[in-house]
Write a protein that holds these residues in place. Structure first.
Motif, PDB file in Angstrom:
ATOM      1  N   THR A 146       7.343 -14.587  23.611  1.00 15.40           N
ATOM      2  CA  THR A 146       6.278 -14.130  24.481  1.00 15.40           C
ATOM      3  C   THR A 146       6.282 -14.791  25.864  1.00 15.40           C
ATOM      4  OG1 THR A 146       4.926 -13.762  22.517  1.00 15.40           O
ATOM      5  CG2 THR A 146       3.784 -13.824  24.637  1.00 15.40           C
ATOM      6  N   TYR A 147       6.485 -16.083  25.886  1.00 13.52           N
ATOM      7  CA  TYR A 147       6.365 -16.827  27.146  1.00 13.52           C
ATOM      8  C   TYR A 147       7.704 -17.471  27.509  1.00 13.52           C
ATOM      9  CZ  TYR A 147       1.506 -16.579  25.612  1.00 13.52           C
ATOM     10  OH  TYR A 147       0.286 -16.143  25.168  1.00 13.52           O
ATOM     11  N   TRP A 148       8.047 -17.421  28.780  1.00 14.46           N
ATOM     12  CA  TRP A 148       9.323 -17.974  29.239  1.00 14.46           C
ATOM     13  C   TRP A 148       9.117 -18.806  30.501  1.00 14.46           C
ATOM     14  CZ3 TRP A 148      13.924 -17.359  26.659  1.00 14.46           C
ATOM     15  CH2 TRP A 148      13.904 -16.454  25.591  1.00 14.46           C
ATOM     16  N   GLY A 149       9.852 -19.905  30.563  1.00 12.95           N
ATOM     17  CA  GLY A 149       9.883 -20.684  31.784  1.00 12.95           C
ATOM     18  C   GLY A 149      11.116 -20.332  32.589  1.00 12.95           C
ATOM     19  N   GLN A 150      11.229 -20.949  33.729  1.00 12.32           N
ATOM     20  CA  GLN A 150      12.442 -20.752  34.530  1.00 12.32           C
ATOM     21  C   GLN A 150      13.569 -21.540  33.865  1.00 12.32           C
ATOM     22  OE1 GLN A 150      10.685 -23.342  34.939  1.00 12.32           O
ATOM     23  NE2 GLN A 150      11.924 -24.951  35.869  1.00 12.32           N
ATOM     24  N   GLY A 151      14.770 -21.218  34.133  1.00 10.74           N
ATOM     25  CA  GLY A 151      15.875 -21.906  33.510  1.00 10.74           C
ATOM     26  C   GLY A 151      16.239 -23.191  34.221  1.00 10.74           C
ATOM     27  N   THR A 152      16.963 -24.021  33.498  1.00 11.90           N
ATOM     28  CA  THR A 152      17.541 -25.222  34.098  1.00 11.90           C
ATOM     29  C   THR A 152      19.025 -25.223  33.747  1.00 11.90           C
ATOM     30  OG1 THR A 152      17.335 -27.632  34.313  1.00 11.90           O
ATOM     31  CG2 THR A 152      16.949 -26.712  32.111  1.00 11.90           C
ATOM     32  N   LEU A 153      19.850 -25.454  34.755  1.00 13.58           N
ATOM     33  CA  LEU A 153      21.294 -25.319  34.581  1.00 13.58           C
ATOM     34  C   LEU A 153      21.912 -26.582  34.013  1.00 13.58           C
ATOM     35  CD1 LEU A 153      23.927 -23.725  35.016  1.00 13.58           C
ATOM     36  CD2 LEU A 153      23.959 -24.621  37.372  1.00 13.58           C
ATOM     37  N   VAL A 154      22.680 -26.391  32.969  1.00 11.37           N
ATOM     38  CA  VAL A 154      23.469 -27.479  32.394  1.00 11.37           C
ATOM     39  C   VAL A 154      24.934 -27.127  32.581  1.00 11.37           C
ATOM     40  CG1 VAL A 154      24.126 -28.670  30.272  1.00 11.37           C
ATOM     41  CG2 VAL A 154      21.714 -28.115  30.711  1.00 11.37           C
ATOM     42  N   THR A 155      25.655 -28.008  33.238  1.00 11.75           N
ATOM     43  CA  THR A 155      27.083 -27.792  33.464  1.00 11.75           C
ATOM     44  C   THR A 155      27.854 -28.939  32.843  1.00 11.75           C
ATOM     45  OG1 THR A 155      26.640 -26.657  35.563  1.00 11.75           O
ATOM     46  CG2 THR A 155      28.900 -27.410  35.167  1.00 11.75           C
ATOM     47  N   VAL A 156      28.739 -28.608  31.923  1.00 11.24           N
ATOM     48  CA  VAL A 156      29.572 -29.610  31.278  1.00 11.24           C
ATOM     49  C   VAL A 156      30.986 -29.469  31.824  1.00 11.24           C
ATOM     50  CG1 VAL A 156      30.372 -30.583  29.105  1.00 11.24           C
ATOM     51  CG2 VAL A 156      28.134 -29.454  29.219  1.00 11.24           C
ATOM     52  N   SER A 157      31.517 -30.568  32.349  1.00 11.52           N
ATOM     53  CA  SER A 157      32.850 -30.527  32.952  1.00 11.52           C
ATOM     54  C   SER A 157      33.813 -31.409  32.182  1.00 11.52           C
ATOM     55  CB  SER A 157      32.777 -30.998  34.402  1.00 11.52           C
ATOM     56  OG  SER A 157      32.397 -32.363  34.463  1.00 11.52           O
ATOM     57  N   PHE A 215      16.452 -21.402  24.558  1.00 10.18           N
ATOM     58  CA  PHE A 215      17.527 -20.425  24.525  1.00 10.18           C
ATOM     59  C   PHE A 215      18.473 -20.776  25.665  1.00 10.18           C
ATOM     60  CE2 PHE A 215      16.088 -17.051  21.593  1.00 10.18           C
ATOM     61  CZ  PHE A 215      14.804 -17.483  21.347  1.00 10.18           C
ATOM     62  N   ARG A 216      19.666 -20.239  25.648  1.00 13.08           N
ATOM     63  CA  ARG A 216      20.586 -20.464  26.748  1.00 13.08           C
ATOM     64  C   ARG A 216      21.396 -19.215  27.030  1.00 13.08           C
ATOM     65  NH1 ARG A 216      24.870 -24.676  23.828  1.00 13.08           N
ATOM     66  NH2 ARG A 216      25.885 -23.143  22.451  1.00 13.08           N
ATOM     67  N   GLN A 217      21.860 -19.149  28.245  1.00 11.55           N
ATOM     68  CA  GLN A 217      22.685 -18.006  28.651  1.00 11.55           C
ATOM     69  C   GLN A 217      23.848 -18.528  29.468  1.00 11.55           C
ATOM     70  OE1 GLN A 217      20.506 -14.815  30.479  1.00 11.55           O
ATOM     71  NE2 GLN A 217      22.173 -13.370  30.129  1.00 11.55           N
ATOM     72  N   GLY A 218      25.032 -18.454  28.883  1.00  9.25           N
ATOM     73  CA  GLY A 218      26.235 -18.896  29.555  1.00  9.25           C
ATOM     74  C   GLY A 218      26.791 -17.810  30.461  1.00  9.25           C
ATOM     75  N   PRO A 219      27.756 -18.144  31.302  1.00  8.66           N
ATOM     76  CA  PRO A 219      28.355 -17.169  32.217  1.00  8.66           C
ATOM     77  C   PRO A 219      28.915 -15.969  31.472  1.00  8.66           C
ATOM     78  CG  PRO A 219      29.083 -19.397  32.724  1.00  8.66           C
ATOM     79  CD  PRO A 219      28.351 -19.483  31.429  1.00  8.66           C
ATOM     80  N   GLY A 220      28.454 -14.791  31.802  1.00  8.14           N
ATOM     81  CA  GLY A 220      28.962 -13.580  31.187  1.00  8.14           C
ATOM     82  C   GLY A 220      28.544 -13.383  29.736  1.00  8.14           C
ATOM     83  N   THR A 246      27.872 -25.215  28.508  1.00  5.31           N
ATOM     84  CA  THR A 246      27.497 -24.868  29.870  1.00  5.31           C
ATOM     85  C   THR A 246      26.703 -23.567  29.886  1.00  5.31           C
ATOM     86  OG1 THR A 246      29.387 -25.997  30.874  1.00  5.31           O
ATOM     87  CG2 THR A 246      28.395 -24.180  32.126  1.00  5.31           C
ATOM     88  N   ALA A 247      25.506 -23.616  30.451  1.00  5.50           N
ATOM     89  CA  ALA A 247      24.626 -22.443  30.448  1.00  5.50           C
ATOM     90  C   ALA A 247      23.358 -22.768  31.218  1.00  5.50           C
ATOM     91  CB  ALA A 247      24.263 -22.042  29.031  1.00  5.50           C
ATOM     92  N   VAL A 248      22.606 -21.732  31.501  1.00  6.28           N
ATOM     93  CA  VAL A 248      21.229 -21.919  31.941  1.00  6.28           C
ATOM     94  C   VAL A 248      20.380 -21.998  30.682  1.00  6.28           C
ATOM     95  CG1 VAL A 248      19.304 -20.947  33.218  1.00  6.28           C
ATOM     96  CG2 VAL A 248      21.632 -20.690  34.100  1.00  6.28           C
ATOM     97  N   TYR A 249      19.618 -23.052  30.565  1.00  2.52           N
ATOM     98  CA  TYR A 249      18.776 -23.263  29.400  1.00  2.52           C
ATOM     99  C   TYR A 249      17.335 -22.873  29.740  1.00  2.52           C
ATOM    100  CZ  TYR A 249      22.505 -25.566  26.878  1.00  2.52           C
ATOM    101  OH  TYR A 249      23.690 -25.818  26.213  1.00  2.52           O
TER     102      TYR A 249
END
Length: 123
Positions: free
Chosen positions: A111-122, A36-41, A90-93
């Motif tokens: 059910t289970y989640w890991g910590q996120g890893t940031l992907v930044t596309v410029s 899953f991913r969560q972008g800014p805002g 661009t998001a935290v994956y």
């Protein structure tokens, strides 16, 4: 299940990254695993998932044809190959595992989640 995600970083548009998700307890071989991913805002959204044996995959429309999910149960790992990256990627994956083996749900209520890893596309 204890998930650890890695592989994020800074990349230019059109570039590629490979994310990895490893289960340090070596127990998710019977689980659906996905990203899953969560972008800014933005709210957290489904990206891709794969069934326990790799036989079934599901992708969000926004990444179809660009991202590929795969798994290696011998290594307790799931990978997300991301190509042709766009600014909107661009998001935290987040890596996640569900209690099911085959059925893939796209809501972020797994059910289970890991910590996120940031992907930044410029640009």
């Amino acid at each position: 299940v204890q998930l650890q995600a890695s592989g994020g970083g800074l990349v230019q548009t059109g570039g590629s990254l490979r994310l990895a998700c490893v289960d340090s307890r070596r127990t998710f071989t019977n689980n659906v695993v996905g990203w899953f991913r969560q972008g800014p805002g933005k709210e957290r959204e489904f990206v891709a998932a794969i069934s326990w044996n790799g036989g079934i995959t599901n992708y969000a429309d926004s990444v179809k044809g660009r991202f590929t999910i795969s798994r290696d149960n011998a290594k307790n790992a799931v990978y997300l190959e991301m190509n042709s990256l766009k600014l909107e990627d661009t998001a935290v994956y987040y890596c996640a595992a569900d209690r099911t083996s085959v059925r893939i749900r796209t809501t972020p209520t797994w059910t289970y989640w890991g910590q996120g890893t940031l992907v930044t596309v410029s640009s």
